[in-house]
Design a protein around this motif. Structure first.
Motif, PDB file in Angstrom:
ATOM      1  N   ASP A 199       0.831  -1.206   0.000  1.00 30.30           N
ATOM      2  CA  ASP A 199       0.000   0.000   0.000  1.00 30.30           C
ATOM      3  C   ASP A 199       0.867   1.257   0.000  1.00 30.30           C
ATOM      4  OD1 ASP A 199      -2.405  -1.362  -0.037  1.00 30.30           O
ATOM      5  OD2 ASP A 199      -2.689  -1.319   2.132  1.00 30.30           O
ATOM      6  N   TRP A 200       1.996   1.208   0.711  1.00 30.38           N
ATOM      7  CA  TRP A 200       2.935   2.343   0.736  1.00 30.38           C
ATOM      8  C   TRP A 200       3.459   2.627  -0.663  1.00 30.38           C
ATOM      9  CZ3 TRP A 200       5.027   5.610   4.564  1.00 30.38           C
ATOM     10  CH2 TRP A 200       6.193   6.289   4.214  1.00 30.38           C
ATOM     11  N   ASN A 201       3.892   1.576  -1.385  1.00 31.56           N
ATOM     12  CA  ASN A 201       4.389   1.744  -2.749  1.00 31.56           C
ATOM     13  C   ASN A 201       3.342   2.387  -3.647  1.00 31.56           C
ATOM     14  OD1 ASN A 201       5.900  -1.515  -2.478  1.00 31.56           O
ATOM     15  ND2 ASN A 201       6.869   0.457  -2.116  1.00 31.56           N
ATOM     16  N   ASN A 202       2.087   1.996  -3.434  1.00 33.75           N
ATOM     17  CA  ASN A 202       0.993   2.499  -4.252  1.00 33.75           C
ATOM     18  C   ASN A 202       0.837   4.006  -4.100  1.00 33.75           C
ATOM     19  OD1 ASN A 202      -1.084   1.713  -6.100  1.00 33.75           O
ATOM     20  ND2 ASN A 202      -2.586   2.211  -4.539  1.00 33.75           N
ATOM     21  N   VAL A 203       1.210   4.543  -2.928  1.00 29.08           N
ATOM     22  CA  VAL A 203       1.083   5.981  -2.680  1.00 29.08           C
ATOM     23  C   VAL A 203       2.341   6.736  -3.101  1.00 29.08           C
ATOM     24  CG1 VAL A 203       0.751   7.769  -0.923  1.00 29.08           C
ATOM     25  CG2 VAL A 203      -0.524   5.613  -0.774  1.00 29.08           C
ATOM     26  N   PHE A 204       3.509   6.251  -2.660  1.00 28.52           N
ATOM     27  CA  PHE A 204       4.721   7.065  -2.733  1.00 28.52           C
ATOM     28  C   PHE A 204       5.722   6.678  -3.825  1.00 28.52           C
ATOM     29  CE2 PHE A 204       3.320   7.424   1.735  1.00 28.52           C
ATOM     30  CZ  PHE A 204       3.158   8.803   1.802  1.00 28.52           C
ATOM     31  N   ASN A 205       5.624   5.487  -4.381  1.00 35.40           N
ATOM     32  CA  ASN A 205       6.697   5.022  -5.276  1.00 35.40           C
ATOM     33  C   ASN A 205       6.334   5.010  -6.753  1.00 35.40           C
ATOM     34  OD1 ASN A 205       7.823   4.593  -2.798  1.00 35.40           O
ATOM     35  ND2 ASN A 205       8.537   2.518  -3.209  1.00 35.40           N
ATOM     36  N   LYS A 206       5.319   5.759  -7.133  1.00 36.45           N
ATOM     37  CA  LYS A 206       4.920   5.767  -8.543  1.00 36.45           C
ATOM     38  C   LYS A 206       4.945   7.176  -9.142  1.00 36.45           C
ATOM     39  CE  LYS A 206       2.039   1.620  -8.044  1.00 36.45           C
ATOM     40  NZ  LYS A 206       2.883   0.720  -8.801  1.00 36.45           N
ATOM     41  N   GLY A 207       5.766   8.041  -8.555  1.00 37.01           N
ATOM     42  CA  GLY A 207       5.930   9.393  -9.077  1.00 37.01           C
ATOM     43  C   GLY A 207       4.950  10.382  -8.456  1.00 37.01           C
ATOM     44  N   PHE A 208       5.360  11.679  -8.507  1.00 39.25           N
ATOM     45  CA  PHE A 208       4.493  12.737  -7.959  1.00 39.25           C
ATOM     46  C   PHE A 208       3.576  13.237  -9.065  1.00 39.25           C
ATOM     47  CE2 PHE A 208       3.448  17.101  -6.759  1.00 39.25           C
ATOM     48  CZ  PHE A 208       2.992  16.908  -5.460  1.00 39.25           C
ATOM     49  N   ASN A 209       2.307  12.900  -8.956  1.00 40.62           N
ATOM     50  CA  ASN A 209       1.320  13.283  -9.963  1.00 40.62           C
ATOM     51  C   ASN A 209      -0.067  13.273  -9.327  1.00 40.62           C
ATOM     52  OD1 ASN A 209       0.689  10.470  -9.802  1.00 40.62           O
ATOM     53  ND2 ASN A 209       2.229  10.049 -11.404  1.00 40.62           N
ATOM     54  N   LEU A 210      -1.087  13.476 -10.135  1.00 37.70           N
ATOM     55  CA  LEU A 210      -2.447  13.502  -9.616  1.00 37.70           C
ATOM     56  C   LEU A 210      -2.842  12.156  -9.009  1.00 37.70           C
ATOM     57  CD1 LEU A 210      -4.336  15.587 -12.343  1.00 37.70           C
ATOM     58  CD2 LEU A 210      -3.830  16.250  -9.977  1.00 37.70           C
ATOM     59  N   ARG A 211      -2.361  11.073  -9.617  1.00 41.20           N
ATOM     60  CA  ARG A 211      -2.671   9.746  -9.086  1.00 41.20           C
ATOM     61  C   ARG A 211      -2.112   9.585  -7.683  1.00 41.20           C
ATOM     62  NH1 ARG A 211      -0.967   5.678  -7.188  1.00 41.20           N
ATOM     63  NH2 ARG A 211       1.090   6.655  -7.236  1.00 41.20           N
ATOM     64  N   MET A 212      -0.881  10.104  -7.461  1.00 38.26           N
ATOM     65  CA  MET A 212      -0.252  10.022  -6.141  1.00 38.26           C
ATOM     66  C   MET A 212      -1.064  10.815  -5.109  1.00 38.26           C
ATOM     67  SD  MET A 212       2.060  12.046  -4.077  1.00 38.26           S
ATOM     68  CE  MET A 212       3.111  11.642  -2.689  1.00 38.26           C
ATOM     69  N   ILE A 213      -1.510  12.009  -5.495  1.00 39.13           N
ATOM     70  CA  ILE A 213      -2.305  12.837  -4.577  1.00 39.13           C
ATOM     71  C   ILE A 213      -3.616  12.140  -4.224  1.00 39.13           C
ATOM     72  CG2 ILE A 213      -3.526  15.042  -4.329  1.00 39.13           C
ATOM     73  CD1 ILE A 213      -1.340  16.248  -6.160  1.00 39.13           C
ATOM     74  N   LYS A 214      -4.261  11.544  -5.236  1.00 39.28           N
ATOM     75  CA  LYS A 214      -5.513  10.819  -4.999  1.00 39.28           C
ATOM     76  C   LYS A 214      -5.280   9.630  -4.071  1.00 39.28           C
ATOM     77  CE  LYS A 214      -9.168   8.218  -7.341  1.00 39.28           C
ATOM     78  NZ  LYS A 214      -9.632   7.656  -8.644  1.00 39.28           N
ATOM     79  N   SER A 215      -4.202   8.861  -4.318  1.00 41.16           N
ATOM     80  CA  SER A 215      -3.891   7.690  -3.489  1.00 41.16           C
ATOM     81  C   SER A 215      -3.583   8.104  -2.052  1.00 41.16           C
ATOM     82  CB  SER A 215      -2.696   6.926  -4.071  1.00 41.16           C
ATOM     83  OG  SER A 215      -2.996   6.399  -5.339  1.00 41.16           O
ATOM     84  N   LEU A 216      -2.859   9.220  -1.892  1.00 42.37           N
ATOM     85  CA  LEU A 216      -2.536   9.706  -0.554  1.00 42.37           C
ATOM     86  C   LEU A 216      -3.808  10.121   0.185  1.00 42.37           C
ATOM     87  CD1 LEU A 216      -0.491  10.511   1.597  1.00 42.37           C
ATOM     88  CD2 LEU A 216      -0.212  12.711   0.427  1.00 42.37           C
ATOM     89  N   PHE A 217      -4.688  10.837  -0.498  1.00 41.04           N
ATOM     90  CA  PHE A 217      -5.944  11.263   0.127  1.00 41.04           C
ATOM     91  C   PHE A 217      -6.789  10.057   0.519  1.00 41.04           C
ATOM     92  CE2 PHE A 217     -10.468  12.293  -0.251  1.00 41.04           C
ATOM     93  CZ  PHE A 217     -10.568  13.311   0.689  1.00 41.04           C
ATOM     94  N   THR A 218      -6.879   9.071  -0.382  1.00 41.14           N
ATOM     95  CA  THR A 218      -7.656   7.861  -0.095  1.00 41.14           C
ATOM     96  C   THR A 218      -7.081   7.105   1.099  1.00 41.14           C
ATOM     97  OG1 THR A 218      -8.195   7.652  -2.456  1.00 41.14           O
ATOM     98  CG2 THR A 218      -8.511   5.699  -1.091  1.00 41.14           C
ATOM     99  N   SER A 219      -5.752   7.019   1.173  1.00 41.17           N
ATOM    100  CA  SER A 219      -5.099   6.305   2.274  1.00 41.17           C
ATOM    101  C   SER A 219      -5.295   7.028   3.600  1.00 41.17           C
ATOM    102  CB  SER A 219      -3.603   6.149   1.982  1.00 41.17           C
ATOM    103  OG  SER A 219      -3.392   5.380   0.810  1.00 41.17           O
ATOM    104  N   LEU A 220      -5.187   8.354   3.572  1.00 39.63           N
ATOM    105  CA  LEU A 220      -5.413   9.129   4.794  1.00 39.63           C
ATOM    106  C   LEU A 220      -6.859   8.996   5.263  1.00 39.63           C
ATOM    107  CD1 LEU A 220      -3.397  12.368   3.919  1.00 39.63           C
ATOM    108  CD2 LEU A 220      -2.836  10.700   5.708  1.00 39.63           C
ATOM    109  N   LEU A 221      -7.786   8.971   4.310  1.00 36.00           N
ATOM    110  CA  LEU A 221      -9.199   8.798   4.650  1.00 36.00           C
ATOM    111  C   LEU A 221      -9.426   7.427   5.279  1.00 36.00           C
ATOM    112  CD1 LEU A 221     -12.032  10.035   4.500  1.00 36.00           C
ATOM    113  CD2 LEU A 221     -12.292   8.973   2.236  1.00 36.00           C
ATOM    114  N   TRP A 222      -8.791   6.395   4.701  1.00 37.44           N
ATOM    115  CA  TRP A 222      -8.902   5.035   5.261  1.00 37.44           C
ATOM    116  C   TRP A 222      -8.351   5.021   6.688  1.00 37.44           C
ATOM    117  CZ3 TRP A 222      -6.166   1.338   7.670  1.00 37.44           C
ATOM    118  CH2 TRP A 222      -6.683   0.043   7.694  1.00 37.44           C
ATOM    119  N   GLU A 223      -7.201   5.656   6.877  1.00 41.84           N
ATOM    120  CA  GLU A 223      -6.565   5.681   8.199  1.00 41.84           C
ATOM    121  C   GLU A 223      -7.483   6.374   9.218  1.00 41.84           C
ATOM    122  OE1 GLU A 223      -3.492   3.864   9.816  1.00 41.84           O
ATOM    123  OE2 GLU A 223      -3.005   4.505   7.773  1.00 41.84           O
ATOM    124  N   PHE A 224      -8.122   7.456   8.785  1.00 38.24           N
ATOM    125  CA  PHE A 224      -9.019   8.185   9.670  1.00 38.24           C
ATOM    126  C   PHE A 224     -10.242   7.343  10.036  1.00 38.24           C
ATOM    127  CE2 PHE A 224     -12.706  11.014  10.266  1.00 38.24           C
ATOM    128  CZ  PHE A 224     -12.263  11.747  11.364  1.00 38.24           C
TER     129      PHE A 224
END
Length: 354
Positions: free
Chosen positions: A90-115
């Motif tokens: 799951d970490w790779n899915n957020v941080f290891n695929k480049g900085f782009n819109l997909r990364m921002i979306k994955s980060l937001f989704t992961s933070l929402l899941w964590e919350f």
């Protein structure tokens, strides 16, 4: 500066008091609050470790003797080691695929899941588990190991290694893994046909924990225990929940808990070598682990003059590579370890710069 120090001391005291309170209340008392506090404390520990640790201290050729200097020393023993890198997490899915819109979306989704799962012991970020892609990678390896390609169309040495990895009759080996969830899950899925057939256990070793300060390398499993991988992601590929008992599958006696500031990377590499040669009844050890741990291992124990992708690149997700590790007796009575460079063999996958 004094105010900052006071803030650190206050925060530390609050953590200590919280820990004492958790330990001195009944198990059935304030369950949700305890889970929330435990998760907060785990995040705090992981973030402090990320800031202050020097986990890669002492690794690599510049800080260690050339293993070729041991060649003339008496040989105490040889072990065949097979490295298996974990799949995508799951970490790779957020941080290891480049900085782009997909990364921002994955980060937001992961933070929402964590919350949403604030009262859960699971986490996307800490001890990050396998994602769906990682599960597929491990399952593909499992299919390869029992495929016609694996039994016929291979060099003789790789064919021999595959028999050992599958646990074919007459082939003795031991399965071990890092205590981090993605490594445990990959090892379980990739070798499930063998584990299920032979009813043997997978051993969790603290010394195999990834060499990095990132919070995804901070383990959730308690000492002599195992965290939820989550197991529900494995059930469909391991005969279903009724056929899957963690107590029967995992030996956690060598899981001594999270890595510490004192037990940094180089010491964990050395600890694994020493542990491997203490296993007198097996010649081959299959190791589920991590890209940086493996790369640092090769940099430290391959001869310094020897150039190979293993030193500079990462093993692919669910990739496997094998080699012979020699233990030499030094004048001090200690052991010096050396990888035979001619023994390196790619079993599955290869190396990647990603």
């Amino acid at each position: 500066m004094g105010m900052i120090l006071a803030d650190y001391i206050t925060s530390g005291l609050l953590l200590v008091l919280t820990y004492v309170w958790i330990q001195n209340t009944r198990d059935d008392e304030a369950i949700v609050l305890k889970l929330v506090l435990k998760k907060a404390m785990t995040f705090a520990e992981a973030l402090v470790f990320m800031v202050f640790s020097k986990d890669s201290k002492g690794v690599g050729p510049k800080k260690n003797p050339d293993p070729d200097s041991y060649k003339t020393k008496p040989l105490r023993g040889t072990k065949t080691i097979v490295f298996l890198r974990h799949g995508e997490s799951d970490w790779n899915n957020v941080f290891n695929k480049g900085f782009n819109l997909r990364m921002i979306k994955s980060l937001f989704t992961s933070l929402l899941w964590e919350f949403k799962h604030y009262a859960s012991v699971n986490s996307v970020f800490i001890d990050s588990p396998l994602n769906e892609e990682g599960i597929e990678q491990a399952v593909e390896l499992s299919k390869f190991l029992v495929s016609k390609e694996a039994t016929i169309v291979q060099p003789e040495r790789v064919t021999k290694l595959l028999k050992i990895i599958r646990g074919d009759p007459g082939e003795k080996s031991l399965i071990v893994t890092s205590s981090l969830r993605r490594a445990v899950a990959t090892t379980t899925l990739a070798l499930w046909p063998r584990v299920d057939k032979n009813k043997e256990k997978i051993h969790l070793l603290s010394c195999l924990q990834e060499i990095s300060r990132n919070i995804d390398t901070f383990q959730l499993s308690p000492p002599q225990g195992i965290a939820d991988l989550p197991f529900e992601r494995l059930y469909p590929h391991c005969g279903g929940q009724a056929n899957f008992s963690p107590l029967a599958i995992y030996d956690t006696s060598a899981n001594f808990g999270n890595k510490t500031y004192a037990f940094y990377g180089n010491k964990r590499l050395q600890a694994f070598c020493e542990w491997a040669f203490q296993q007198k009844d097996v010649d081959t050890i299959i190791v589920g682990g991590h890209s940086l741990w493996f790369k640092y291992f090769f940099q430290t124990y391959l001869p310094h003059h020897f150039n190979h992708d293993a030193k500079t690149k990462k093993l692919t997700n669910s990739g496997m590579v094998a080699f012979e590790l020699h233990a030499h007796e030094l004048e001090s009575g200690e052991e010096g370890f050396r990888i035979d460079p001619d023994s390196l063999a790619t079993v599955y996958g290869g190396y990647t710069s990603k």
